[in-house]
Write a protein that holds these residues in place. Structure first.
Motif, PDB file in Angstrom:
ATOM      1  N   MET A   1       0.850  -1.211   0.000  1.00 28.39           N
ATOM      2  CA  MET A   1       0.000   0.000   0.000  1.00 28.39           C
ATOM      3  C   MET A   1       0.880   1.255   0.000  1.00 28.39           C
ATOM      4  SD  MET A   1      -3.299   0.533   2.475  1.00 28.39           S
ATOM      5  CE  MET A   1      -4.471  -0.770   2.177  1.00 28.39           C
ATOM      6  N   PRO A 172     -18.937   0.289   3.657  1.00 29.74           N
ATOM      7  CA  PRO A 172     -17.597   0.207   3.063  1.00 29.74           C
ATOM      8  C   PRO A 172     -17.619  -0.034   1.545  1.00 29.74           C
ATOM      9  CG  PRO A 172     -17.649  -1.002   5.118  1.00 29.74           C
ATOM     10  CD  PRO A 172     -19.067  -0.594   4.835  1.00 29.74           C
ATOM     11  N   HIS A 176     -16.015   2.603  -1.080  1.00 29.59           N
ATOM     12  CA  HIS A 176     -14.934   2.193  -1.979  1.00 29.59           C
ATOM     13  C   HIS A 176     -15.223   2.643  -3.406  1.00 29.59           C
ATOM     14  CE1 HIS A 176     -12.232  -0.489  -4.225  1.00 29.59           C
ATOM     15  NE2 HIS A 176     -11.491  -0.473  -3.125  1.00 29.59           N
ATOM     16  N   LYS A 180     -13.035   5.517  -5.164  1.00 22.59           N
ATOM     17  CA  LYS A 180     -12.231   5.030  -6.293  1.00 22.59           C
ATOM     18  C   LYS A 180     -12.501   5.880  -7.538  1.00 22.59           C
ATOM     19  CE  LYS A 180     -10.698   0.674  -8.274  1.00 22.59           C
ATOM     20  NZ  LYS A 180      -9.344   0.698  -7.745  1.00 22.59           N
ATOM     21  N   LEU A 206     -11.295   2.863   6.244  1.00 19.73           N
ATOM     22  CA  LEU A 206     -10.388   1.856   5.671  1.00 19.73           C
ATOM     23  C   LEU A 206     -10.751   1.570   4.214  1.00 19.73           C
ATOM     24  CD1 LEU A 206     -10.170  -0.650   8.673  1.00 19.73           C
ATOM     25  CD2 LEU A 206      -8.449   1.032   7.976  1.00 19.73           C
ATOM     26  N   ALA A 207     -12.064   1.550   3.937  1.00 20.35           N
ATOM     27  CA  ALA A 207     -12.505   1.308   2.548  1.00 20.35           C
ATOM     28  C   ALA A 207     -12.041   2.448   1.645  1.00 20.35           C
ATOM     29  CB  ALA A 207     -14.029   1.179   2.506  1.00 20.35           C
ATOM     30  N   ILE A 209      -9.403   4.270   2.095  1.00 14.36           N
ATOM     31  CA  ILE A 209      -7.947   4.101   1.920  1.00 14.36           C
ATOM     32  C   ILE A 209      -7.688   3.011   0.884  1.00 14.36           C
ATOM     33  CG2 ILE A 209      -5.855   3.287   3.075  1.00 14.36           C
ATOM     34  CD1 ILE A 209      -6.971   4.704   5.642  1.00 14.36           C
ATOM     35  N   LYS A 210      -8.421   1.908   1.003  1.00 11.87           N
ATOM     36  CA  LYS A 210      -8.272   0.808   0.035  1.00 11.87           C
ATOM     37  C   LYS A 210      -8.554   1.288  -1.377  1.00 11.87           C
ATOM     38  CE  LYS A 210      -7.510  -3.527   1.397  1.00 11.87           C
ATOM     39  NZ  LYS A 210      -7.044  -4.680   0.639  1.00 11.87           N
ATOM     40  N   ALA A 211      -9.467   2.268  -1.465  1.00 10.98           N
ATOM     41  CA  ALA A 211      -9.849   2.773  -2.792  1.00 10.98           C
ATOM     42  C   ALA A 211      -8.856   3.806  -3.315  1.00 10.98           C
ATOM     43  CB  ALA A 211     -11.245   3.393  -2.719  1.00 10.98           C
ATOM     44  N   LEU A 239      -4.921  -0.614  10.367  1.00 13.84           N
ATOM     45  CA  LEU A 239      -3.961  -0.562   9.255  1.00 13.84           C
ATOM     46  C   LEU A 239      -2.740  -1.427   9.576  1.00 13.84           C
ATOM     47  CD1 LEU A 239      -4.098   3.209   8.175  1.00 13.84           C
ATOM     48  CD2 LEU A 239      -4.703   1.229   6.765  1.00 13.84           C
ATOM     49  N   TYR A 243      -3.877  -4.813   7.759  1.00 14.91           N
ATOM     50  CA  TYR A 243      -3.295  -4.578   6.419  1.00 14.91           C
ATOM     51  C   TYR A 243      -1.765  -4.599   6.412  1.00 14.91           C
ATOM     52  CZ  TYR A 243      -7.998  -3.201   5.046  1.00 14.91           C
ATOM     53  OH  TYR A 243      -9.345  -3.188   4.783  1.00 14.91           O
TER      54      TYR A 243
END
Ligand SMILES: CC(C)(COP(=O)(O)OP(=O)(O)OC[C@H]1O[C@@H](n2cnc3c(N)ncnc32)[C@H](O)[C@@H]1OP(=O)(O)O)[C@@H](O)C(=O)NCCC(=O)NCCS
Ligand SMILES: O=C(O)CC[C@@](O)(CC(=O)O)C(=O)O
Length: 376
Positions: A1, A172, A176, A180, A206-207, A209-211, A239, A243
């Motif tokens: 990441m 989430p 995302h 995104k 968190l979603a 960040i994932k995106a 995190l 992750y």
């Protein structure tokens, strides 16, 4: 990441929790603590609130912290001027982007609101400031309009765009998708700002960040408007542990930080609150305590010391023989299994009567009263 930055807003959105009011010393102490443990950026307050707030922000600025400092502003020129009066070099300018918010605040005149935003960005840039723009109520905004506001902000010179789930209505999956989409069309970084109205603030952060969001707003203890914001301690530890992303923050001080903010806010943390609640590393249930005595990993996702806790084995209604014997043996008391069971039976009765677990002292008294003590 990629590199994730925490932009903690305890001193702005956290303090917006109804009934919370930090004084200057508390604001300074919280800022200093956040900086010491390595939080990257602090949203320190709202200069437009006036003299007291400006004094506190100036005091924080004079600390010469490593963390970047950000002032929160409406798209109002006098707000930006107040930020400048604080000596801030970074300003955040918020603008409502959903139909419902634009109707309530700008009588539906979105062109007027965008002009205000443009003027404020332009003024701030002329003053040499770094500018971030926040789309208030991004989650309920028309997707195309949100996209346009973000693109225009970028075009007008903003260096970051904040996606706000202002009333915490996303899950989430939708977070995302929406983040995104923004990430894929903008070249400036995206910040994710989430609220906890349905208990999803941390999951949504968190979603985001994932995106692809590279900055995340948090508050200590999840303090904030209504049900609060994404909790700093939860985002950092999730995190790190889920992750494998270490933000370089000294997590062993998270408990102390939580206690500082709980005291300053007058808002106690519930015992089962993730990471900083007092039950986080307390084990009462017999099966759990037995497992933990063999190997703590059985019932702990990370070590208590990682966030400043110590493990506690508590004797109460749900305890079993192993944890009871373990505790008594630490005090030189060795019972056979019949005696242990007899004590356990009394412990269960007492816990129900007292509606709590027993203190070590109560337990030892109980053993000596029953004359089961055979000190070695
Ligand atoms: C900012 C503050 C000083 C303004 O106080 P005020 O002048 O008495 O005005 P109110 O708070 O009653 O009303 C808000 C005003 O800001 C406007 N506004 C709200 N969001 C705005 C935005 N992003 N950009 C421009 N104007 C905005 C409203 O339309 C309203 O304008 P009006 O006075 O022309 O009707 C005061 O609300 C305050 O101290 N707020 C701190 C906490 C806070 O509100 N935080 C919320 C962040 S969303
Ligand atoms: O910075 C922004 O652009 C908006 C942040 C905000 O905290 C505003 C609020 O309701 O206090 C939100 O949740 O929308």
């Amino acid at each position: 990441m990629y590199q994730i930055m925490i932009n903690d807003t305890t001193l702005r959105d956290g303090e917006q929790a109804a009934g919370v009011a930090f004084n200057l010393e508390e604001k300074v102490a919280i800022a200093q603590f956040l900086d010491t443990i390595g939080v990257h950026e602090l949203e320190v307050g709202i200069p437009a609130m006036g003299e007291e707030e400006i004094r506190a922000i100036v005091a924080i600025r004079n600390l010469d912290l490593n963390a970047k400092l950000l002032g929160w502003n409406r798209a109002v020129l006098s707000d930006i001027k107040a930020s400048i009066a604080c000596g801030l070099e970074r300003v955040h300018i918020a603008i409502p982007v959903s139909g419902v918010q634009i109707a309530a605040k700008f009588h539906g005149q979105w062109r007027v609101s965008l002009q205000k935003l443009k003027d404020c960005i332009s003024f701030a840039l002329d003053q040499g400031l770094w500018v971030s723009v926040g789309g208030e109520d991004s989650s309920r905004a028309d997707e195309n309009f949100l996209q346009d506001v973000a693109m225009l902000s970028q075009e007008w010179g903003a260096s970051r765009f904040r996606f706000c789930d202002t009333v915490g209505v996303l899950d989430p999956f939708r977070t995302h998708l929406k983040v995104k989409h923004l990430v894929s069309t903008l070249s400036i970084p995206i910040e994710i700002h989430t609220h906890n109205d349905f208990g999803l603030a941390t999951a949504n952060a968190l979603a985001g960040i994932k995106a692809g969001a590279v900055s995340v707003n948090t508050t200590v203890n999840g303090l904030g408007e209504r049900a609060g914001n994404a909790a700093l301690e939860e985002v950092i530890m999730a995190l790190k542990c889920i992750y494998g992303v270490d933000l370089g923050i000294q997590t062993q001080h998270l408990l102390k930080l939580s206690q500082l903010v709980a005291k300053a806010s007058g808002a106690n943390v519930q015992p089962w609150k993730a990471i900083v609640g007092e039950n986080t590393f307390a084990h009462e249930s017999g099966i759990h305590a037995h497992g933990v005595l063999q190997n703590p990993v059985t019932y702990e996702p990370y070590a208590p010391e990682d966030v400043g806790w110590e493990r506690r084995l508590v004797i109460g209604k749900h305890s079993g023989r192993h944890s009871l014997s373990n505790l008594l043996e630490q005090h030189g008391i060795f019972l056979d299994s019949q005696e242990t069971q007899a004590i356990l039976d009394v412990v269960r009765q007492q816990s129900i009567l007292k509606k709590r677990s027993l203190t070590t002292e109560e337990l030892l008294n109980l053993v000596s009263e029953k004359r089961y003590s055979h000190a070695t």
